[in-house]
Design an enzyme around this catalytic site. Structure first.
Site, short mmCIF file in Angstrom:
data_model
loop_
_atom_site.label_atom_id
_atom_site.label_comp_id
_atom_site.label_asym_id
_atom_site.label_seq_id
_atom_site.Cartn_x
_atom_site.Cartn_y
_atom_site.Cartn_z
N HIS A 1 0.78 -1.18 0.03
CA HIS A 1 0.02 -0.05 0.11
C HIS A 1 0.90 1.29 -0.11
O HIS A 1 2.11 1.24 0.24
CB HIS A 1 -0.79 0.21 1.22
CG HIS A 1 -2.19 -0.63 1.05
ND1 HIS A 1 -2.01 -2.09 1.43
CD2 HIS A 1 -3.35 -0.57 0.88
CE1 HIS A 1 -3.31 -2.71 1.01
NE2 HIS A 1 -4.27 -1.63 0.74
N LYS B 1 -0.46 4.95 4.54
CA LYS B 1 -1.52 3.78 5.39
C LYS B 1 -0.77 3.68 6.84
O LYS B 1 0.29 3.26 6.94
CB LYS B 1 -1.60 2.64 4.51
CG LYS B 1 -2.53 1.59 5.17
CD LYS B 1 -2.77 0.53 4.36
CE LYS B 1 -3.82 -0.64 4.93
NZ LYS B 1 -5.11 0.04 5.28
P1 NAD Z 1 -7.50 9.77 5.05
O1 NAD Z 1 -6.56 10.02 6.29
O2 NAD Z 1 -7.05 10.23 3.85
O3 NAD Z 1 -8.68 10.27 5.60
C1 NAD Z 1 -9.53 10.02 6.77
C2 NAD Z 1 -10.33 11.25 6.86
O4 NAD Z 1 -11.16 11.27 8.30
C3 NAD Z 1 -9.60 12.74 6.97
O5 NAD Z 1 -10.10 13.39 6.14
C4 NAD Z 1 -9.74 13.04 8.49
O6 NAD Z 1 -9.73 14.52 8.67
C5 NAD Z 1 -11.07 12.52 8.87
N1 NAD Z 1 -11.48 12.54 10.14
C6 NAD Z 1 -10.51 12.18 10.97
N2 NAD Z 1 -11.28 12.41 12.28
C7 NAD Z 1 -12.48 12.70 12.06
C8 NAD Z 1 -13.36 12.91 13.04
N3 NAD Z 1 -13.38 13.12 14.35
N4 NAD Z 1 -14.86 13.30 12.33
C9 NAD Z 1 -14.90 13.04 11.24
N5 NAD Z 1 -13.86 13.00 10.39
C10 NAD Z 1 -12.59 12.80 10.66
O7 NAD Z 1 -7.51 8.08 5.11
P2 NAD Z 1 -8.06 7.26 3.84
O8 NAD Z 1 -7.04 6.82 3.02
O9 NAD Z 1 -9.10 8.09 3.15
O10 NAD Z 1 -8.60 5.79 4.61
C11 NAD Z 1 -9.60 5.94 5.61
C12 NAD Z 1 -9.83 4.49 6.14
O11 NAD Z 1 -10.37 3.65 4.93
C13 NAD Z 1 -8.54 3.83 6.69
O12 NAD Z 1 -8.83 3.01 7.64
C14 NAD Z 1 -8.01 2.89 5.32
O13 NAD Z 1 -7.33 1.82 5.50
C15 NAD Z 1 -9.52 2.41 5.03
N6 NAD Z 1 -9.68 1.97 3.48
C16 NAD Z 1 -10.82 1.01 3.30
C17 NAD Z 1 -10.93 0.83 2.11
C18 NAD Z 1 -12.25 -0.71 1.78
O14 NAD Z 1 -12.21 -0.78 0.70
N7 NAD Z 1 -12.53 -1.03 2.92
C19 NAD Z 1 -10.41 1.23 0.97
C20 NAD Z 1 -9.32 2.31 1.32
C21 NAD Z 1 -9.13 2.82 2.37
#
Ligand code: NAD
Length: 282
Positions: free
Chosen positions: A170, A174
């Site tokens: 990744h 991450k």
């Molecule tokens: P990222 O860090 O880019 O985004 C996370 C977002 O959450 C940020 O905008 C952050 O400001 C926000 N956040 C933090 N605290 C918050 C709060 N109290 N209230 C509301 N929002 C808040 O991360 P990402 O790359 O978008 O990944 C997010 C999650 O999704 C990770 O756990 C990742 O592993 C997972 N993910 C899952 C899949 C899937 O298919 N299931 C795919 C990609 C990523």
């Protein structure tokens, strides 16, 4: 399709890498309508139109923090944030159910994409699914969902004569390892082989490790550059190897899958579902 029939969605973590893709995926889905775009208090985007995050036409949906979001107006909330943030959202939804039947004329369903939950956090999520309809998948792509079914078949057929090793790669941002998808793949294989990931998983190897123990399921992790998500499960026997590989090349794959799950779960009974249910494979 009338406004009334469209499923009303909210996105928690709207400014994130996945959140922005989710806003786009909702905009291109005629059966969905964005009602809430939520991010962390203090983020620069709070108060601005959510289209600033995803491009496209102004949506007239402002980005808000959770406390100001119109949660009760949403049919489904999609959450791609971090485990403590997801659990905070769950607690708020459970409190609403507990207090004065505020949701009596409509429930709020959840699609959770967040990964990296500790076992105790997972227990809280599972407990919440007795009160809320929740889709929880470590990977919302159709390809990975199918790969999980193929892995179950492969592990059952190959049995204990083949060593199982799972590798994933990744992007550099991450924060959890191994990926939720790698763990989900390991769980499917462990279940098919009658093993227990808690005791049989090996996370990386170093030094004089001794010969490989038959029951182990090995995990290895790469974090580099902008890799969106690669996973390979290797079954290695005497004289042959089978590899099942999935490579995601754009995040929209996950976002479209999550929106599909959000439409599917909107009118389900409380329960814990995954993408196999959404795709009719379970
Ligand atoms: P990222 O860090 O880019 O985004 C996370 C977002 O959450 C940020 O905008 C952050 O400001 C926000 N956040 C933090 N605290 C918050 C709060 N109290 N209230 C509301 N929002 C808040 O991360 P990402 O790359 O978008 O990944 C997010 C999650 O999704 C990770 O756990 C990742 O592993 C997972 N993910 C899952 C899949 C899937 O298919 N299931 C795919 C990609 C990523």
């Amino acid at each position: 399709m009338s406004e009334y029939q469209r499923v009303r969605l909210g996105v928690n973590g709207a400014a994130g890498r996945m959140g922005r893709q989710l806003l786009q995926a909702i905009a291109e889905q005629p059966q969905a309508r964005l009602l809430a775009a939520i991010d962390a208090p203090g983020q620069a985007c709070i108060g601005f139109d959510s289209s600033l995050l995803a491009g496209g036409e102004p949506s007239s949906v402002p980005v808000t923090e959770l406390a100001d979001a119109p949660l009760a107006d949403c049919d489904t909330l999609i959450d791609f944030t971090a485990p403590r943030v997801t659990l905070q959202l769950i607690d708020i939804l459970l409190d609403r159910i507990a207090s004065a039947g505020e949701l009596s004329d409509g429930q709020v369903a959840l699609v959770i994409g967040t990964t990296g939950f500790e076992p105790a956090q997972l227990e809280r999520l599972r407990a919440a699914a007795t009160r809320l309809p929740i889709v929880f998948a470590a990977n919302y792509s159709v390809g990975v969902t199918l790969a999980l079914a193929l892995l179950e078949q492969a592990a059952s057929a190959l049995g204990n004569d083949y060593d199982v090793e799972i590798s994933e790669a990744h992007h550099r941002h991450k924060v959890d390892a191994p990926s939720g998808t790698a763990l989900a793949m390991g769980q499917v294989v462990a279940d098919a082989l009658g093993r227990d990931l808690a005791t049989d998983a090996v996370y990386g190897r170093e030094g004089i490790t001794g010969a490989r123990e038959t029951r182990t399921i090995g995990f290895s992790t790469v974090r580099a550059g902008d890799i969106i998500g690669d996973h390979t499960v290797l079954f290695a026997g005497n004289g042959e190897r089978l590899e099942i590989t999935h490579k995601a090349t754009e995040r929209m794959t996950f976002a479209r899958g999550a929106v599909r799950a959000a439409l599917w779960v909107a009118d389900r009974k409380p329960g814990l579902y995954d993408m196999r249910h959404v795709l009719g494979l379970a």
